[in-house]
Motif scaffolding. Structure first.
Motif, mmCIF file in Angstrom:
data_model
loop_
_atom_site.group_PDB
_atom_site.id
_atom_site.type_symbol
_atom_site.label_atom_id
_atom_site.label_comp_id
_atom_site.label_asym_id
_atom_site.label_seq_id
_atom_site.Cartn_x
_atom_site.Cartn_y
_atom_site.Cartn_z
ATOM 1 N N PRO A 174 0.833 -1.200 0.000
ATOM 2 C CA PRO A 174 0.000 0.000 0.000
ATOM 3 C C PRO A 174 0.871 1.255 0.000
ATOM 4 O O PRO A 174 1.800 1.374 0.788
ATOM 5 N N PHE A 175 0.572 2.189 -0.895
ATOM 6 C CA PHE A 175 1.297 3.445 -0.920
ATOM 7 C C PHE A 175 0.798 4.405 0.165
ATOM 8 O O PHE A 175 1.531 5.258 0.639
ATOM 9 N N ASN A 176 -0.487 4.267 0.501
ATOM 10 C CA ASN A 176 -1.067 5.034 1.592
ATOM 11 C C ASN A 176 -2.282 4.257 2.084
ATOM 12 O O ASN A 176 -2.480 3.099 1.713
ATOM 13 N N SER A 177 -3.108 4.881 2.910
ATOM 14 C CA SER A 177 -4.242 4.175 3.500
ATOM 15 C C SER A 177 -5.372 3.920 2.514
ATOM 16 O O SER A 177 -6.342 3.246 2.855
ATOM 17 N N SER A 178 -5.251 4.440 1.289
ATOM 18 C CA SER A 178 -6.347 4.311 0.327
ATOM 19 C C SER A 178 -5.952 3.683 -1.007
ATOM 20 O O SER A 178 -6.808 3.504 -1.873
ATOM 21 N N PHE A 179 -4.666 3.335 -1.195
ATOM 22 C CA PHE A 179 -4.255 2.819 -2.494
ATOM 23 C C PHE A 179 -3.072 1.872 -2.344
ATOM 24 O O PHE A 179 -2.130 2.150 -1.599
ATOM 25 N N GLY A 180 -3.137 0.725 -3.059
ATOM 26 C CA GLY A 180 -2.050 -0.232 -3.030
ATOM 27 C C GLY A 180 -1.994 -1.037 -4.312
ATOM 28 O O GLY A 180 -2.910 -0.997 -5.140
ATOM 29 N N ILE A 181 -0.894 -1.764 -4.500
ATOM 30 C CA ILE A 181 -0.727 -2.627 -5.668
ATOM 31 C C ILE A 181 -0.344 -4.022 -5.190
ATOM 32 O O ILE A 181 0.159 -4.202 -4.079
ATOM 33 N N ASP A 182 -0.608 -5.012 -6.051
ATOM 34 C CA ASP A 182 -0.236 -6.378 -5.735
ATOM 35 C C ASP A 182 0.141 -7.099 -7.022
ATOM 36 O O ASP A 182 -0.149 -6.633 -8.126
ATOM 37 N N GLY A 183 0.766 -8.247 -6.879
ATOM 38 C CA GLY A 183 1.136 -9.028 -8.053
ATOM 39 C C GLY A 183 1.889 -10.277 -7.651
ATOM 40 O O GLY A 183 2.180 -10.503 -6.474
ATOM 41 N N GLY A 184 2.197 -11.114 -8.655
ATOM 42 C CA GLY A 184 2.936 -12.324 -8.377
ATOM 43 C C GLY A 184 2.855 -13.317 -9.521
ATOM 44 O O GLY A 184 2.278 -13.029 -10.581
ATOM 45 N N THR A 185 3.445 -14.488 -9.300
ATOM 46 C CA THR A 185 3.522 -15.538 -10.313
ATOM 47 C C THR A 185 3.100 -16.869 -9.704
ATOM 48 O O THR A 185 3.489 -17.195 -8.578
ATOM 49 N N ARG A 186 2.292 -17.635 -10.474
ATOM 50 C CA ARG A 186 1.858 -18.970 -10.060
ATOM 51 C C ARG A 186 2.485 -20.013 -10.972
ATOM 52 O O ARG A 186 2.622 -19.800 -12.174
ATOM 53 N N PHE A 187 2.812 -21.169 -10.390
ATOM 54 C CA PHE A 187 3.396 -22.268 -11.145
ATOM 55 C C PHE A 187 2.578 -23.525 -10.903
ATOM 56 O O PHE A 187 2.327 -23.910 -9.757
ATOM 57 N N GLY A 188 2.148 -24.170 -11.992
ATOM 58 C CA GLY A 188 1.397 -25.400 -11.882
ATOM 59 C C GLY A 188 2.306 -26.571 -11.550
ATOM 60 O O GLY A 188 3.363 -26.733 -12.166
ATOM 61 N N VAL A 189 1.910 -27.406 -10.580
ATOM 62 C CA VAL A 189 2.751 -28.524 -10.134
ATOM 63 C C VAL A 189 2.030 -29.864 -10.245
ATOM 64 O O VAL A 189 2.571 -30.888 -9.827
ATOM 65 N N SER A 190 0.820 -29.874 -10.815
ATOM 66 C CA SER A 190 0.085 -31.120 -10.971
ATOM 67 C C SER A 190 -0.172 -31.380 -12.449
ATOM 68 O O SER A 190 -0.208 -30.436 -13.263
ATOM 69 N N PRO A 191 -0.350 -32.653 -12.835
ATOM 70 C CA PRO A 191 -0.642 -32.958 -14.240
ATOM 71 C C PRO A 191 -1.920 -32.255 -14.695
ATOM 72 O O PRO A 191 -2.926 -32.241 -14.002
ATOM 73 N N GLY A 192 -1.857 -31.630 -15.858
ATOM 74 C CA GLY A 192 -3.025 -30.958 -16.405
ATOM 75 C C GLY A 192 -3.180 -29.510 -16.009
ATOM 76 O O GLY A 192 -3.988 -28.790 -16.608
ATOM 77 N N SER A 193 -2.442 -29.038 -15.011
ATOM 78 C CA SER A 193 -2.540 -27.628 -14.629
ATOM 79 C C SER A 193 -1.714 -26.778 -15.580
ATOM 80 O O SER A 193 -0.805 -27.264 -16.261
#
Length: 277
Positions: free
Chosen positions: A229-248
């Protein structure tokens, strides 16, 4: 000569009281956000009473799915949050290699905090959440009736509660078009959040599901991400997911924005995006 001095002292005292009262009111009216992104698992807490929270994000799984979702959350009470979630755009790759584009579903529901977390007690915070999935005007196979019931647990550990462990489990009914067209399944997730500063969090998560959710294909995934959060009213988020099961899907990315505004009442609890004192 002393009378003007007494008057000045009295005036200064009144000014000081006025400033202190104004500062207290400003603190009481501060926005308290509780982001639901970027992880699948969420805490049992909700944002501050009287706060409207808006989240929008883009999720992409190359070769499988891309979505743009917007969520509106409003907390009329300390322990109640009302939800409106709209998938404004969805791109899906079907089993036969064709693609489907259009507006996806609308979700209506809410979250009730059954037991608030105490940072210095062993018992976790507990909440339940319900979402009804409704079809939109899209003519494609992105629409359908469904519902989801979720149990949410979380607890902070370590000095000042820097480590937050969140566990979610849900029962899902999706893709209903008639009495025989529903699909049933579930979703389980375990997420760990660590406050590297008072505001910035790092996330690690493992989650799995056996049917397609609004922004994630079926499968088991591991995730690494952040929220700032940059302040009490605004923030950013993000990330990366990796599939670890067959078919994902082999991998996916997510990025989002979080906005908050206090519209009524007062709330003086520490912001969820900050490390507890």
């Amino acid at each position: 000569m002393r009378r003007p001095q007494r008057t000045s002292a009295r005036a200064l005292a009144l000014i000081a009281i006025s400033i202190a009262s104004g500062s207290a009111a400003a603190r009481a009216q501060s926005t308290e956000m509780n982001p639901t992104r970027p992880t699948v698992a969420n805490s049992a807490a909700i944002q501050g009473k009287g706060t409207v929270q808006v989240e929008t994000g883009y999720d992409a799984y190359p070769g499988a799915m891309q979505t743009v979702d917007t969520a509106f959350y409003y907390a009329p009470l300390d322990r109640l949050r009302l939800d409106f979630i709209w998938s404004a755009f969805s791109h899906e790759v079907n089993d036969d290699g064709t693609t489907t584009n259009g507006v996806s579903t609308i979700q209506l529901g809410g979250k009730v905090a059954l037991k608030k977390e105490g940072y210095h007690r062993w018992a976790p915070g507990i909440a339940v959440q319900y979402e009804a999935e409704l079809p939109t005007a899209s003519k494609h196979d992105l629409q359908g009736y469904g519902q989801q019931a979720i149990l949410l647990l979380n607890h902070h550990y370590g000095k000042n509660g820097a480590l937050d462990i969140m566990i979610n489990g849900s029962i899902v009914q999706e893709g209903c078009r008639d009495t025989t067209g529903c699909h049933y399944g579930g979703q389980q997730s375990l997420a760990v959040s660590y406050h590297i500063t008072r505001s910035t969090r790092l996330y690690g998560e493992v989650f799995g599901q056996n049917n397609e959710q609004s922004n994630t294909p079926p499968g088991t995934y591991v995730f690494a991400g952040f929220y700032h959060p940059f302040n009490s009213s605004f923030g950013i988020d993000g990330g990366t997911r990796f599939g670890v099961s067959p078919g994902s899907s082999s991998f996916g990315t997510t990025v989002g924005l979080v906005f908050g505004k206090h519209v009524h009442g007062s709330d003086t609890r520490p912001a969820e995006g900050s490390r507890p004192r």
